[in-house]
Design a protein around this motif. Structure first.
Motif, PDB file in Angstrom:
ATOM      1  N   UNK A  74     -19.836  13.378  19.536  1.00 19.33           N
ATOM      2  CA  UNK A  74     -20.649  12.226  19.204  1.00 19.33           C
ATOM      3  C   UNK A  74     -20.975  12.205  20.890  1.00 19.33           C
ATOM      4  N   UNK A  76     -29.901   5.527  16.494  1.00 11.46           N
ATOM      5  CA  UNK A  76     -29.350   6.029  16.160  1.00 11.46           C
ATOM      6  C   UNK A  76     -28.166   7.358  16.832  1.00 11.46           C
ATOM      7  N   UNK A  77     -28.077   6.325  17.670  1.00 16.28           N
ATOM      8  CA  UNK A  77     -26.380   6.385  18.475  1.00 16.28           C
ATOM      9  C   UNK A  77     -25.630   5.681  17.416  1.00 16.28           C
ATOM     10  N   UNK A 130     -24.445   7.454  14.896  1.00 16.74           N
ATOM     11  CA  UNK A 130     -23.345   8.855  14.938  1.00 16.74           C
ATOM     12  C   UNK A 130     -22.396   8.271  15.237  1.00 16.74           C
ATOM     13  N   UNK A 131     -21.891   7.295  15.800  1.00 15.62           N
ATOM     14  CA  UNK A 131     -20.969   6.717  16.085  1.00 15.62           C
ATOM     15  C   UNK A 131     -20.034   6.558  15.289  1.00 15.62           C
ATOM     16  N   UNK A 151     -25.409  12.210  20.863  1.00 14.03           N
ATOM     17  CA  UNK A 151     -25.593  11.243  22.195  1.00 14.03           C
ATOM     18  C   UNK A 151     -26.656  11.263  23.411  1.00 14.03           C
ATOM     19  N   UNK A 174     -34.795  10.800  23.961  1.00 13.65           N
ATOM     20  CA  UNK A 174     -36.316   9.949  23.619  1.00 13.65           C
ATOM     21  C   UNK A 174     -35.447   8.848  25.126  1.00 13.65           C
ATOM     22  N   UNK A 175     -34.930   8.816  25.659  1.00 11.59           N
ATOM     23  CA  UNK A 175     -35.305   7.783  27.018  1.00 11.59           C
ATOM     24  C   UNK A 175     -35.665   9.357  28.089  1.00 11.59           C
ATOM     25  N   UNK A 208     -30.061  13.371  22.743  1.00 12.03           N
ATOM     26  CA  UNK A 208     -31.355  11.833  22.016  1.00 12.03           C
ATOM     27  C   UNK A 208     -31.155  10.619  23.065  1.00 12.03           C
ATOM     28  N   UNK A 213     -32.919   5.073  20.026  1.00  9.44           N
ATOM     29  CA  UNK A 213     -32.154   5.623  20.760  1.00  9.44           C
ATOM     30  C   UNK A 213     -30.471   4.683  20.374  1.00  9.44           C
TER      31      UNK A 213
END
Lengths: 331, 175
Positions: free
Chosen positions: B151, A9-10, A13-14, B155, B162-163, B158, A6
């Motif tokens: 963005x 991936x985050x 993206x940023x 996020x 994922x979490x 995801x 996570x």
């Protein structure tokens, strides 16, 4: 583990977003770099960053149809087509003295407001000193740093430009200059055949003009306005066809005088007005606004001109908008 | 009232197609306003054509959104996040209308001809410098806002996928 995925991936993206917003398209020289350099340290809000000083003209283009076999563009078919245009001098100062400017320009939008419109921005030099936007940027830097002789010494391709500059005698009137497309373009006919061309506006008057006050900053503008009161100012629009020996992508090399030349028609300037009030002020004379029947050459400078003009257009439009908004609030 | 667990197929297809379209448009736009590269004109022509396509696509999407039954977020999602999700969605719909519309109008105000696959499109505005400034700035700033929303959206997706693994991510994915 999934926390790691996570986070990765985050982060990606940023990073992609920051790259897209800040860095993409920047290297090696961006349109913003160019316009920053041209506008200099003293901002002239609302004015073009290059060729800030000028005035609006209008009239009609009387097309001879001589190029009709080479291009399907309406403006090259025999007939009369209205235009809005602008005559200007080089530099970022909207109140610069006319007679001190090294370059003069004639820009036209023929058939404005039509899908068939053709924009062209022509200058007095027939060639450029260098062939790429990066080198052109270096040339502007050299002008700013007063290192032009060193720059030319390091760029032998500038010789044609230097020859022109040494032989050029600025005239006493905007009406008696020759204005060149500089970059090459393609004409495309109904059969889809391409022909590389350059064009130039050639003066059609014997009247050399009279400057009444050489000290006046608007000397050339005044001369042109009083000349127009006597009657229209005319130019032939001459097209030069490339041969197999000419490289349309290189604006540093003049084409031989022996190349075929055709007169596409006559530019008849009938009216002029100050640019603040004139219709030309809202127009970005982007040389890539071309009708069907025209196409840009692969000259990289031509592409860069469009990008830099667009950035200049954005900036002055924003300034004029802000002036109107704050001006309206003060009333 | 029973809400579906996944978005209707038409909405899912539109979501992913437009995601690809909008991302390409944003990347192309942000690059072409800076680059002096020779491909810049090609990219610009493509951006205009695809932008017009996006303008039609958002109309279809708005229609689908208004007439479809859509999944609601699970109760496990805190109230503030529920509100944030709603605002993000609303923001997307607004920006996806504002982007192509401002793009179209700024071309009109610049006096530039627009066409779609060779068909000339009507100009709705007179050539005007201040109007060009208005729509050009809206187009530029809305694009940055859109990047920010994308963005946040990715996020958050995801995070759910994922979490949390609470079905929010798969509501836009599952067959």
């Amino acid at each position: 583990m999934r926390y790691v995925i996570f986070a990765a991936a985050a982060g990606a993206v940023v990073a992609a977003a920051i790259y897209a917003v800040s860095f993409s398209g920047r290297a090696p020289v961006s349109a913003q770099d160019f316009v920053n350099l041209q506008q200099g340290s003293r901002l002239q809000a609302g004015f073009r960053r290059a060729h800030a000083k000028g005035f609006c003209i209008s009239g009609e283009f009387q097309s001879s149809g001589a190029l009709a076999a080479y291009s399907s563009a309406q403006v090259l078919q025999s007939g009369s087509y209205p235009f809005i245009g602008r005559i200007s001098i080089a530099g970022n100062n909207p109140s610069a003295p006319d007679l001190k400017a090294p370059v003069r320009s004639l820009a036209l939008t023929i058939l404005p407001d039509s899908p068939q419109q053709w924009r062209t921005a022509m200058n007095t030099p027939p060639v450029l000193a260098v062939a790429t936007p990066e080198k052109f940027y270096q040339q502007l830097l050299a002008i700013q740093n007063s290192t032009v002789p060193e720059f030319f010494a390091a760029h032998p391709e500038a010789q044609n430009f230097i020859n022109w500059r040494n032989s050029y005698q600025p005239s006493q009137s905007f009406a008696t200059e020759r204005y060149h497309s500089i970059n090459a373009f393609y004409l495309i006919n109904a059969q889809g055949q391409q022909q590389a061309v350059r064009w130039a506006a050639l003066p059609l008057t014997d009247d050399v003009g009279q400057i009444t006050d050489a000290e006046a900053t608007d000397a050339l503008q005044q001369e042109f306005l009083s000349r127009l009161q006597q009657g229209p100012v005319r130019f032939d629009l001459q097209f030069t066809l490339a041969t197999a020996n000419d490289n349309p992508a290189d604006a540093t090399i003049p084409w031989p005088d022996t190349n075929p030349q055709l007169i596409a028609g006559t530019i008849v300037i009938e009216q002029a007005s100050l640019q603040d009030a004139g219709a030309c002020n809202a127009i970005n004379f982007d040389p890539l606004v071309l009708p069907a029947g025209f196409a840009p050459s692969d000259d990289p400078i031509l592409r860069a001109r469009a990008a830099a003009y667009a950035e200049s257009h954005r900036r002055r439009a924003r300034e004029v908008l802000m002036q109107q908004v704050t001006g309206g609030a003060n009333e | 009232m029973n809400k579906p667990a996944v978005y209707p197929l038409a909405m899912r297809v539109m979501h992913w197609l437009m995601a690809a379209l909008v991302l390409s448009l944003v990347f192309a736009g942000l690059t072409m306003v800076k680059s002096l590269g020779p491909w810049q004109q090609q990219l610009l022509a493509w951006h205009k054509a695809m932008g017009l396509l996006a303008m039609l696509a958002i109309l279809v999407r708005l229609y689908l959104r208004l007439r479809s039954d859509t999944p609601k977020l699970p109760d496990s999602v805190p109230k503030m996040q529920q509100i944030a999700a709603k605002l993000t969605q609303l923001g997307f719909y607004i920006l996806l209308v504002v982007m192509p519309l401002s793009g179209y109008l700024m071309q009109n105000a610049a006096g530039r001809p627009l066409e779609l696959f060779g068909l000339p499109l009507p100009s709705l505005l007179n050539t005007d410098l201040a109007l060009y400034g208005l729509f050009r700035e809206i187009h530029g700033w809305a694009a940055l806002l859109l990047v920010l929303l994308i963005v946040v959206h990715i996020i958050a997706a995801l995070y759910h996928g994922l979490i949390k693994r609470d079905g929010v991510f798969s509501s836009m994915l599952r067959r």
